[in-house]
Design an enzyme around this catalytic site. Sequence first.
Site, mmCIF file in Angstrom:
data_model
loop_
_atom_site.group_PDB
_atom_site.id
_atom_site.type_symbol
_atom_site.label_atom_id
_atom_site.label_comp_id
_atom_site.label_asym_id
_atom_site.label_seq_id
_atom_site.Cartn_x
_atom_site.Cartn_y
_atom_site.Cartn_z
ATOM 1 N N SER A 134 46.634 60.131 -11.967
ATOM 2 C CA SER A 134 47.076 60.215 -13.360
ATOM 3 C C SER A 134 47.669 58.876 -13.762
ATOM 4 O O SER A 134 48.236 58.160 -12.920
ATOM 5 C CB SER A 134 48.139 61.310 -13.532
ATOM 6 N N TYR A 175 55.968 63.709 -9.213
ATOM 7 C CA TYR A 175 54.531 63.676 -9.508
ATOM 8 C C TYR A 175 54.074 62.244 -9.746
ATOM 9 O O TYR A 175 53.055 61.789 -9.197
ATOM 10 C CB TYR A 175 54.275 64.536 -10.744
#
Length: 257
Positions: free
Chosen positions: A148, A161
């Site tokens: 991401s 994350y």
Amino acid sequence: MNMLERFRLDGKVAVVTGGGRGIGRGIALALADCGADVAVVARRLHDVEAVAGEIEERGRRGLGLSADVMDFESIPKVLDRVVEEFGGLDIMVNNAGGNLDRKMYSLPEISLAKFDEQLALNMKTKWWGSQQAAKRMQNGGRIINIISIAAHRPTPGFGVYSAANMGMISMTRTLAVELAPKGITVNCIAPGVIVTEMLVETMKISEEQAIAAMAPQIPLGRTGTPEDCAAAAVFFASPAAEWTTGQFIDVAGGQPT
């Protein structure tokens, strides 16, 4: 081989984790469109069987397998079954990741258990999938890690994350060097804002609200689609990328990092 043929995947066997929905589904179908036989892996059997059916409608072999990447005994078994049924393994897409409970946790407040869970889901599972796939690739191969653009920026509520995704860039680079003697390339794709089920559930907004809020922040004027990410995956999986390894590409509409 002309340039168009260099993007074909005929005769190749691919595995896509998290392949039942969203980006994973888009990648699985794109690989099949380009000629690969594809096994899709996710927890929901109904989802992966549906995607496998779509793959077969494209004239390729499809296989839907229910497994949880957080069960570290499951991936070797899944890959062994793919090799047994399809005759080999050429492409491994480590796509499964995210946040299991669809909640945000600030770094000052996150528990040790949630910290470990986030690292395991977004980093350890991709390392494990890469290692186990490489052991089963007999004639070179392609490993693609889906991360991401959160890797590049402060992301309040998603600090672990974000760190895990940045860690996967480093790990991808090292794996690329270590697996190069086997003819295996390892690369990353970092999607920007793709309005998936996971995103809207985490943000507690509708798909329409997500698009309206986020599209104006993107230089190209729209949020992304699974097919945008799938195009990059096809490149990394194809003969066209045989001399590209240890790289990451942002598929983010020009969104600054």
